[in-house]
Design an enzyme around this catalytic site. Structure first.
Site, PDB file in Angstrom:
ATOM      1  CD  GLU B  60      -2.373  11.759   4.009  1.00 58.80           C
ATOM      2  OE1 GLU B  60      -3.603  11.514   3.946  1.00 58.80           O
ATOM      3  OE2 GLU B  60      -1.561  11.370   3.149  1.00 58.80           O
ATOM      4  CG  HIS B 129       2.130  16.132  -6.040  1.00 59.91           C
ATOM      5  ND1 HIS B 129       1.123  15.499  -6.711  1.00 59.91           N
ATOM      6  CD2 HIS B 129       2.584  15.232  -5.138  1.00 59.91           C
ATOM      7  CE1 HIS B 129       0.971  14.264  -6.244  1.00 59.91           C
ATOM      8  NE2 HIS B 129       1.846  14.079  -5.288  1.00 59.91           N
TER       9      HIS B 129
HETATM   10  C1  LIG Z   1      -3.505  12.525   0.541  1.00 59.39           C
HETATM   11  C2  LIG Z   1      -2.318  11.868  -0.027  1.00 59.39           C
HETATM   12  N1  LIG Z   1      -1.458  11.241   0.792  1.00 59.39           N
HETATM   13  C3  LIG Z   1      -0.363  10.637   0.289  1.00 59.39           C
HETATM   14  C4  LIG Z   1      -0.094  10.670  -1.039  1.00 59.39           C
HETATM   15  C5  LIG Z   1       1.156  10.005  -1.593  1.00 59.39           C
HETATM   16  N2  LIG Z   1       0.781   8.825  -2.361  1.00 59.39           N
HETATM   17  C6  LIG Z   1       0.594   8.898  -3.686  1.00 59.39           C
HETATM   18  S1  LIG Z   1       0.060   7.456  -4.320  1.00 59.39           S
HETATM   19  C7  LIG Z   1       0.101   6.691  -2.818  1.00 59.39           C
HETATM   20  C8  LIG Z   1      -0.273   5.244  -2.717  1.00 59.39           C
HETATM   21  C9  LIG Z   1      -1.649   4.959  -3.143  1.00 59.39           C
HETATM   22  O1  LIG Z   1      -1.847   3.584  -3.217  1.00 59.39           O
HETATM   23  P1  LIG Z   1      -3.143   2.947  -3.848  1.00 59.39           P
HETATM   24  O2  LIG Z   1      -4.345   3.711  -3.441  1.00 59.39           O
HETATM   25  O3  LIG Z   1      -3.136   1.512  -3.541  1.00 59.39           O
HETATM   26  O4  LIG Z   1      -2.987   3.174  -5.418  1.00 59.39           O
HETATM   27  P2  LIG Z   1      -1.899   2.594  -6.432  1.00 59.39           P
HETATM   28  O5  LIG Z   1      -0.817   3.607  -6.531  1.00 59.39           O
HETATM   29  O6  LIG Z   1      -1.441   1.279  -5.925  1.00 59.39           O
HETATM   30  O7  LIG Z   1      -2.597   2.490  -7.757  1.00 59.39           O
HETATM   31  C10 LIG Z   1       0.524   7.587  -1.839  1.00 59.39           C
HETATM   32  C11 LIG Z   1       0.725   7.239  -0.433  1.00 59.39           C
HETATM   33  C12 LIG Z   1      -0.999  11.379  -1.858  1.00 59.39           C
HETATM   34  N3  LIG Z   1      -0.796  11.498  -3.180  1.00 59.39           N
HETATM   35  N4  LIG Z   1      -2.100  11.947  -1.328  1.00 59.39           N
END
Ligand SMILES: Cc1ncc(C[n+]2csc(CCOP(=O)(O)OP(=O)(O)O)c2C)c(N)n1
Ligand SMILES: [Mg+2]
Lengths: 337, 326
Positions: B60, B129
């Site tokens: 971000e 959230h």
């Molecule tokens: C700072 C932040 N930005 C965006 C999000 C929204 N978000 C939640 S999970 C996610 C994807 C994360 O992917 P990964 O690290 O590969 O973990 P996975 O869900 O695949 O286990 C996003 C973009 C968030 N929770 N926190």
């Protein structure tokens, strides 16, 4: 590993799968609210790594996909389920929910919603271990997507510089919500990024629990041996959507099918059968006993537990019983001027 | 005139502005191939391509910074941050850079970015959230902060924000994306400044912004049934605040309730009461009352969450209090 441990591990993975699928059902019945991220398909990673660690002794921290990590680390499954139900008997007393499971009694230091937030927290846990001179380590589980946060780079640098006893476990399931790794990440093999920080690293199959345990065992020996951090990457796949609202529209059915064939529970079950440790009948009996335990113990506990009291809304915001010596207010005579 | 959902209104504004000016681009997590968490950019990746609907990594602070940098060189980025909670990671670049660059450069450089993000509680999303945080942006000089309460403003304010040369923060709300309302078929711009009287009344002024306007409207309906004529004022913009419209309303009703979904401390309500005290203290017949969230991180448990977040009945009770009817 002897046969009884092998059986236990298989049962644990079956249990975790059923726990997740059962919470899916409870979510559909609206007994669980908020966001719910399931771990189905990735069980061999948390189970294998934490099997190689010293649960209850080492610190464990992760993101929002945290139920299985918490349970394997030692949090009672019924308390985790009660937390999903928002009950006062839950791991976080109903305040945190699915994404924020905590159990400090077993050094499970939480699930966090902000992607990338646990990196520095994990390094901090490790700093404390080092400072106190214990042989504990910190284990940080995060997804592939998290590695694009600034905290990743900043933390890796300091963890390496200060030789912190921390194991970073990257669960590379190829997606961050709907974005495939090659569309978000310049270097798709995550372990390769560690050369920038002088942190030893390696990549392994995350669907085969034996491979996970062997690799994690070596990595943990390195970290516990005082040689500084290690970064270990496991290739894995989540079988369900990112969270309950996700339909997986961005993944091909063919890709999903291929990974389903590499289901970690199936792989391990087949292996134990071949080795003569388990029969199909044993596995069926195991599945049945898991089903019963989840229904009769885990879910029942969650269902029957009370809600937190609304009068306790402010509880846990700050220390409920602070020492007035540090808090005040100023006594009459102490007011100067 | 068609009735469309809030998310469709945002999508339409994107579409029109992308078509109007090649310098307009959209950036954010999952906005392209996946179509956007709230569908606000759905179909636009197919229409405008990967160079203009830019899927970003989960970075971000830096992708917002990249948007800001691009805006200094002529682009007009519309940056989506999935939740205002995640916008905290981009505060450095938003507050230390975007908000200050025009000033620091003596007006020689500008940052015409739009940052859109939902802020608010939805349904048991728990503490990380559920931030609202409008108050944090509204206290920053150099930014414009707007809070569209429905599809018309969501559409028309986004369009104005893209054209405007200042950094504009648009705070949406998870619980509003499916809310429907009329939007003219022809292209329309809505101003980024100015409060709006959305229901005229004479006995008490209910002030809201973003989702809390709807709480005020629901309370006004109940008050009407009790014979009370409530005026509902939507602030629309939190920075700058429309002091005149507030003053005029208070001079008419002499009684004020301010409803915010956020916590009260150093908040929107405190600011509005300061404005009223400064502008028209002697017009007040009663102490203003703030309706606001409990002073705790938002709990997961549904009952606790409900207890922590204000609803229309809380606004009603506050109105009856300023009216001296309880
Ligand atoms: C700072 C932040 N930005 C965006 C999000 C929204 N978000 C939640 S999970 C996610 C994807 C994360 O992917 P990964 O690290 O590969 O973990 P996975 O869900 O695949 O286990 C996003 C973009 C968030 N929770 N926190
Ligand atoms: Mg992932």
């Amino acid at each position: 590993m002897n046969a009884s441990d092998q059986k236990r591990l298989l049962r644990e993975m079956i249990f975790y799968r059923r726990f997740e699928e059962r919470s899916f059902e409870a979510y559909m019945e609206r007994k669980i609210g908020g966001f719910l991220h399931l771990y189905s398909g990735q069980e061999a990673v948390a189970t294998g790594v934490l099997e190689a660690a010293r649960c209850g002794h080492d610190y464990v921290i992760t993101g929002y996909r945290d139920h299985v990590h918490a349970i394997k680390a030692g949090a009672p499954a019924r308390e985790v389920m009660a937390e999903l139900y928002g009950k006062v008997t839950g791991s976080s007393r109903g305040r945190g929910g699915s994404m924020h499971i905590f159990d400090p009694t077993v050094n499970f230091m939480g699930g966090y919603a902000l992607v990338g937030q646990p990196f520095p927290l994990a390094a901090g846990l490790a700093l404390a271990c080092k400072h106190k001179g214990t042989d504990q380590i910190a284990i940080c589980f995060l997804g592939d997507g998290a590695n694009n946060q600034g905290t990743f780079h900043e933390t890796m640098n300091m963890a390496s510089l200060w030789k912190l006893p921390v194991l970073f476990v990257c669960e590379n399931n190829l997606y961050a919500i709907g974005t495939r790794i090659d569309r978000s990440t310049a270097v798709t093999d995550q372990y390769k990024r560690m050369c920038a920080y002088n942190i030893p690293s390696s990549q392994h199959d995350g669907q085969d629990i034996d491979a996970v345990m062997a690799a994690a065992g070596d990595a943990i020996a390195h970290v516990r041996g005082g040689k500084g951090p290690y970064f270990i990457e496991f290739m894995t796949y989540r079988q369900r959507g990112h969270s309950m609202s996700d339909s997986n529209a961005y993944r091909s059915k063919e890709e999903e099918r291929q990974w389903l064939e590499r289901d970690p529970i199936r792989i391990y079950g087949e292996r134990l059968k071949k080795a003569g440790v388990m029969t199909d009948k044993d596995i069926a009996a195991m599945e049945k006993s898991v089903l019963e335990e989840i229904e009769n113990d885990v879910v029942r506990f969650a269902e029957e537990s009370p809600e937190p009291r609304v009068e306790d809304l402010n509880k846990y915001c700050l220390d409920d019983q602070p020492d007035p010596r540090w808090i005040g207010p100023l006594a009459q005579g102490e007011q100067h001027g | 005139m068609a009735e469309i959902a809030y998310w469709e209104a945002i999508r339409r504004a994107h579409d029109e502005e992308l078509a109007h000016d090649r310098m307009v681009v959209a950036m954010g997590e999952d906005i392209g191939v996946a179509g956007g968490t709230y569908k606000a950019t759905s179909g636009l990746y197919q229409k405008y391509g990967a160079d203009r609907i830019i899927d970003t990594p989960i970075s971000e602070n830096s992708y917002t910074g990249i948007g800001i940098g691009a805006s200094m060189a002529g682009l007009r980025p519309i940056i989506e941050i999935m939740s205002i909670n995640f916008a905290l990671l981009a505060l450095d670049t938003l507050i230390n850079a975007a908000a200050k660059i025009r000033y620091m450069s003596g007006g020689r450089v500008s940052c015409p970015i739009v940052m859109r993000t939902p802020g608010g509680t939805a349904h048991q999303l728990a503490a990380q959230h559920s931030a609202r945080l409008a108050r944090m942006f509204m206290s920053t000089p150099g930014l414009r902060v707007v809070t569209p309460r429905g599809p018309l403003d969501a559409y028309g304010m986004l369009k104005s924000a893209v054209r405007c040369n200042d950094p504009v923060i648009i705070i949406e709300h998870e619980s509003m994306y499916n809310m429907r309302g009329e939007v003219p078929d022809e292209e329309t711009f809505r101003p980024l400044e100015g409060a709006e009287i959305v229901r005229a009344g004479t006995d008490v002024t209910l002030i809201g912004y973003n989702y809390s306007v709807h709480l005020c409207l629901a309370a006004a309906e109940k008050l009407a049934a009790m014979g009370v004529s409530a005026e509902v004022l939507d602030l629309r913009a939190l920075r700058p605040i429309d002091r005149d419209t507030i003053r005029r309303s208070v001079e008419k009703t002499h009684k004020v309730v301010i409803a915010e979904e956020d916590e009260a401390t150093v908040g929107v309500g405190s600011e509005i009461i300061s404005v009223i005290v400064e502008e028209c203290f002697f017009a007040l017949d009663a102490q203003p009352v703030r309706v606001h969230a409990a002073d705790v991180p938002v709990p997961y448990n549904r009952q606790l969450e409900k207890a922590a977040i204000p609803n229309a009945d809380d606004v009603l009770a506050a109105a009856l209090k300023v009216l001296g009817r309880v």
